[in-house]
Design a protein around this motif. Structure first.
Motif, PDB file in Angstrom:
ATOM      1  N   ASN A  32       0.825  -1.227   0.000  1.00 13.92           N
ATOM      2  CA  ASN A  32       0.000   0.000   0.000  1.00 13.92           C
ATOM      3  C   ASN A  32       0.855   1.271   0.000  1.00 13.92           C
ATOM      4  OD1 ASN A  32      -2.171  -1.745   0.150  1.00 13.92           O
ATOM      5  ND2 ASN A  32      -2.437  -1.498   2.353  1.00 13.92           N
ATOM      6  N   PRO A  33       1.813   1.377  -0.924  1.00 13.85           N
ATOM      7  CA  PRO A  33       2.710   2.537  -0.889  1.00 13.85           C
ATOM      8  C   PRO A  33       2.058   3.823  -1.396  1.00 13.85           C
ATOM      9  CG  PRO A  33       3.186   1.214  -2.815  1.00 13.85           C
ATOM     10  CD  PRO A  33       2.100   0.491  -2.063  1.00 13.85           C
ATOM     11  N   SER A  34       2.558   4.932  -0.891  1.00 13.31           N
ATOM     12  CA  SER A  34       2.172   6.244  -1.420  1.00 13.31           C
ATOM     13  C   SER A  34       3.372   7.176  -1.229  1.00 13.31           C
ATOM     14  CB  SER A  34       0.960   6.797  -0.681  1.00 13.31           C
ATOM     15  OG  SER A  34       1.276   7.002   0.683  1.00 13.31           O
ATOM     16  N   TYR A  35       3.387   8.292  -1.953  1.00 10.88           N
ATOM     17  CA  TYR A  35       4.496   9.226  -1.771  1.00 10.88           C
ATOM     18  C   TYR A  35       4.032  10.653  -1.975  1.00 10.88           C
ATOM     19  CZ  TYR A  35       4.793   9.705  -6.868  1.00 10.88           C
ATOM     20  OH  TYR A  35       4.507   9.959  -8.183  1.00 10.88           O
ATOM     21  N   THR A  36       4.813  11.584  -1.437  1.00 10.90           N
ATOM     22  CA  THR A  36       4.591  12.995  -1.726  1.00 10.90           C
ATOM     23  C   THR A  36       5.932  13.570  -2.168  1.00 10.90           C
ATOM     24  OG1 THR A  36       4.979  13.470   0.613  1.00 10.90           O
ATOM     25  CG2 THR A  36       2.695  13.395  -0.101  1.00 10.90           C
ATOM     26  N   ASN A  37       5.872  14.569  -3.052  1.00 10.35           N
ATOM     27  CA  ASN A  37       7.113  15.199  -3.491  1.00 10.35           C
ATOM     28  C   ASN A  37       7.528  16.260  -2.482  1.00 10.35           C
ATOM     29  OD1 ASN A  37       4.634  16.223  -4.639  1.00 10.35           O
ATOM     30  ND2 ASN A  37       5.874  17.833  -5.568  1.00 10.35           N
ATOM     31  N   ASN A  38       8.819  16.367  -2.217  1.00 10.53           N
ATOM     32  CA  ASN A  38       9.313  17.331  -1.233  1.00 10.53           C
ATOM     33  C   ASN A  38       9.445  18.729  -1.822  1.00 10.53           C
ATOM     34  OD1 ASN A  38       9.855  14.686  -0.275  1.00 10.53           O
ATOM     35  ND2 ASN A  38      11.132  15.596   1.292  1.00 10.53           N
ATOM     36  N   SER A  39       9.542  18.795  -3.158  1.00 16.67           N
ATOM     37  CA  SER A  39       9.553  20.093  -3.832  1.00 16.67           C
ATOM     38  C   SER A  39       9.099  19.842  -5.263  1.00 16.67           C
ATOM     39  CB  SER A  39      10.960  20.697  -3.825  1.00 16.67           C
ATOM     40  OG  SER A  39      11.748  20.046  -4.798  1.00 16.67           O
TER      41      SER A  39
ATOM     42  N   LYS B 254      13.074  14.511  -5.349  1.00 12.85           N
ATOM     43  CA  LYS B 254      13.096  14.044  -3.964  1.00 12.85           C
ATOM     44  C   LYS B 254      11.666  13.781  -3.488  1.00 12.85           C
ATOM     45  CE  LYS B 254      15.489  15.315   0.300  1.00 12.85           C
ATOM     46  NZ  LYS B 254      16.140  16.423   1.020  1.00 12.85           N
ATOM     47  N   ILE B 255      11.471  12.622  -2.893  1.00 17.94           N
ATOM     48  CA  ILE B 255      10.130  12.276  -2.405  1.00 17.94           C
ATOM     49  C   ILE B 255      10.203  11.675  -0.987  1.00 17.94           C
ATOM     50  CG2 ILE B 255       9.154  11.802  -4.708  1.00 17.94           C
ATOM     51  CD1 ILE B 255       9.426   8.745  -3.940  1.00 17.94           C
ATOM     52  N   THR B 256       9.055  11.712  -0.319  1.00 23.36           N
ATOM     53  CA  THR B 256       8.922  10.970   0.940  1.00 23.36           C
ATOM     54  C   THR B 256       7.860   9.916   0.688  1.00 23.36           C
ATOM     55  OG1 THR B 256       9.527  12.873   2.266  1.00 23.36           O
ATOM     56  CG2 THR B 256       8.331  11.117   3.389  1.00 23.36           C
ATOM     57  N   TYR B 257       8.225   8.663   0.899  1.00 25.49           N
ATOM     58  CA  TYR B 257       7.232   7.612   0.667  1.00 25.49           C
ATOM     59  C   TYR B 257       6.928   6.850   1.934  1.00 25.49           C
ATOM     60  CZ  TYR B 257      11.037   4.085   0.192  1.00 25.49           C
ATOM     61  OH  TYR B 257      12.117   3.262   0.391  1.00 25.49           O
ATOM     62  N   ARG B 258       5.735   6.272   1.953  1.00 28.51           N
ATOM     63  CA  ARG B 258       5.365   5.419   3.072  1.00 28.51           C
ATOM     64  C   ARG B 258       4.641   4.188   2.564  1.00 28.51           C
ATOM     65  NH1 ARG B 258       2.607   8.430   7.433  1.00 28.51           N
ATOM     66  NH2 ARG B 258       1.201   6.658   7.622  1.00 28.51           N
TER      67      ARG B 258
ATOM     68  N   LYS C 227      10.253   6.919   4.393  1.00 26.76           N
ATOM     69  CA  LYS C 227      11.606   7.304   3.989  1.00 26.76           C
ATOM     70  C   LYS C 227      11.588   8.512   3.072  1.00 26.76           C
ATOM     71  CE  LYS C 227      14.140   2.942   4.131  1.00 26.76           C
ATOM     72  NZ  LYS C 227      14.749   1.877   3.369  1.00 26.76           N
ATOM     73  N   THR C 228      12.589   9.350   3.201  1.00 27.77           N
ATOM     74  CA  THR C 228      12.791  10.452   2.267  1.00 27.77           C
ATOM     75  C   THR C 228      14.012  10.096   1.427  1.00 27.77           C
ATOM     76  OG1 THR C 228      11.811  12.039   3.771  1.00 27.77           O
ATOM     77  CG2 THR C 228      13.241  12.929   2.060  1.00 27.77           C
ATOM     78  N   VAL C 229      13.831  10.077   0.122  1.00 30.14           N
ATOM     79  CA  VAL C 229      14.902   9.607  -0.763  1.00 30.14           C
ATOM     80  C   VAL C 229      15.001  10.493  -2.006  1.00 30.14           C
ATOM     81  CG1 VAL C 229      14.691   7.190  -0.021  1.00 30.14           C
ATOM     82  CG2 VAL C 229      13.353   7.990  -1.966  1.00 30.14           C
ATOM     83  N   ASP C 230      16.123  10.382  -2.713  1.00 35.48           N
ATOM     84  CA  ASP C 230      16.245  11.099  -3.986  1.00 35.48           C
ATOM     85  C   ASP C 230      16.931  10.194  -5.011  1.00 35.48           C
ATOM     86  OD1 ASP C 230      18.848  11.067  -3.112  1.00 35.48           O
ATOM     87  OD2 ASP C 230      18.992  13.216  -2.776  1.00 35.48           O
ATOM     88  N   GLY C 231      17.278  10.753  -6.154  1.00 36.95           N
ATOM     89  CA  GLY C 231      17.997  10.007  -7.184  1.00 36.95           C
ATOM     90  C   GLY C 231      17.247   8.787  -7.682  1.00 36.95           C
ATOM     91  N   MET C 232      18.012   7.726  -7.959  1.00 29.30           N
ATOM     92  CA  MET C 232      17.457   6.506  -8.531  1.00 29.30           C
ATOM     93  C   MET C 232      16.397   5.873  -7.618  1.00 29.30           C
ATOM     94  SD  MET C 232      17.289   5.015 -11.166  1.00 29.30           S
ATOM     95  CE  MET C 232      17.604   3.895 -12.380  1.00 29.30           C
ATOM     96  N   HIS C 233      16.653   5.907  -6.320  1.00 30.61           N
ATOM     97  CA  HIS C 233      15.706   5.345  -5.340  1.00 30.61           C
ATOM     98  C   HIS C 233      14.326   6.022  -5.492  1.00 30.61           C
ATOM     99  CE1 HIS C 233      15.389   3.746  -0.929  1.00 30.61           C
ATOM    100  NE2 HIS C 233      14.229   3.700  -1.528  1.00 30.61           N
ATOM    101  N   ALA C 234      14.332   7.346  -5.555  1.00 31.12           N
ATOM    102  CA  ALA C 234      13.076   8.098  -5.695  1.00 31.12           C
ATOM    103  C   ALA C 234      12.412   7.789  -7.040  1.00 31.12           C
ATOM    104  CB  ALA C 234      13.354   9.600  -5.582  1.00 31.12           C
TER     105      ALA C 234
ATOM    106  N   VAL D 132      10.688   4.241  -7.006  1.00 33.43           N
ATOM    107  CA  VAL D 132       9.434   4.223  -6.233  1.00 33.43           C
ATOM    108  C   VAL D 132       8.319   4.919  -7.018  1.00 33.43           C
ATOM    109  CG1 VAL D 132       8.296   5.030  -4.115  1.00 33.43           C
ATOM    110  CG2 VAL D 132      10.585   4.012  -3.991  1.00 33.43           C
ATOM    111  N   GLN D 133       8.634   6.031  -7.677  1.00 32.19           N
ATOM    112  CA  GLN D 133       7.618   6.734  -8.469  1.00 32.19           C
ATOM    113  C   GLN D 133       7.160   5.867  -9.645  1.00 32.19           C
ATOM    114  OE1 GLN D 133       8.480  11.220  -8.951  1.00 32.19           O
ATOM    115  NE2 GLN D 133      10.375  10.433  -8.077  1.00 32.19           N
ATOM    116  N   HIS D 134       8.095   5.198 -10.291  1.00 36.09           N
ATOM    117  CA  HIS D 134       7.762   4.327 -11.425  1.00 36.09           C
ATOM    118  C   HIS D 134       6.841   3.186 -10.968  1.00 36.09           C
ATOM    119  CE1 HIS D 134       9.053   2.080 -15.249  1.00 36.09           C
ATOM    120  NE2 HIS D 134       8.412   1.149 -14.541  1.00 36.09           N
ATOM    121  N   GLU D 135       7.203   2.555  -9.833  1.00 32.83           N
ATOM    122  CA  GLU D 135       6.401   1.412  -9.355  1.00 32.83           C
ATOM    123  C   GLU D 135       5.027   1.862  -8.855  1.00 32.83           C
ATOM    124  OE1 GLU D 135       7.352  -1.316 -10.309  1.00 32.83           O
ATOM    125  OE2 GLU D 135       9.446  -0.867 -10.657  1.00 32.83           O
ATOM    126  N   CYS D 136       4.974   2.996  -8.167  1.00 29.25           N
ATOM    127  CA  CYS D 136       3.670   3.509  -7.692  1.00 29.25           C
ATOM    128  C   CYS D 136       2.770   3.849  -8.886  1.00 29.25           C
ATOM    129  CB  CYS D 136       3.851   4.728  -6.790  1.00 29.25           C
ATOM    130  SG  CYS D 136       4.436   4.296  -5.142  1.00 29.25           S
TER     131      CYS D 136
END
Ligand code: NI
Length: 184
Positions: free
Chosen positions: A88-95, A120-124, A135-142, A145-149
């Protein structure tokens, strides 16, 4: 563990909204995650969403680089890929800062696209034990997560190309650009 069949672009399951998972820590879910991991590794992917294996549920797995420092061997750094499970992931963008980079997708084999994502995003979400992950992440990690969500919302990366021309066969793109070829 069986290797699952991956849905390819054109299959209706890739355009549906996935359903939330309400019971964690069930053997059925653990088995699905184990099979998805096997499938992702077999396909040399770094991420996989349940709808890509014909399961319409909010579940994603992905690998992220994890640097392990071995103190006994003095500055010996080992880079390993850590496997993440997110229910059940979701994320918000930090900027509103974004970044354009090349992505591949296991459901669009042999192709690459340059995709616009938040930097940069924070996902839960929850792990298999039902523990909250935040977690708050950037780069490839971010990016992963955006691609999979997106997969859980029935969206393929084609909808987010930086420019409609930024899409093509991996073979051709690699010829003309320096590309990191990650399939997610
Ligand atoms: Ni994908």
């Amino acid at each position: 563990m069986p290797i699952l069949k991956i849905a390819k672009i054109g299959h209706p399951i890739l355009y549906q909204k996935a359903l939330p998972i309400d019971k964690f820590d069930k053997n059925e879910l653990k088995q699905l995650v184990a099979n998805m991991c096997e499938t992702m590794l077999d396909a040399n992917g770094v991420g996989l969403a349940a709808p890509q294996v014909h399961v319409n549920k909010k579940l994603i797995i992905f690998r992220t680089p994890d640097v392990i420092e071995d103190e006994s061997e003095n500055q010996n750094k080992e880079e390993k890929l850590e496997l993440n499970v997110l229910i059940n992931p979701s994320y918000t963008n930090n900027s509103d800062d974004f970044e354009d980079d090349w992505e591949g997708c296991l459901s669009i084999p042999g192709m690459l696209g340059k995709v616009r994502r938040y930097k940069k995003i924070t996902y839960r979400g929850y792990d298999l034990q039902g523990k909250l992950i935040n977690k708050t992440v950037d780069g490839m990690h971010a990016r992963i997560v955006q691609h999979e969500c997106d997969h859980l919302n029935g969206i393929l990366y084609l909808a987010r190309l930086a420019d409609p021309r930024d899409f093509g066969f991996t073979e051709e793109i690699n010829k003309y650009y320096k590309v990191q070829n990650e399939k997610i």
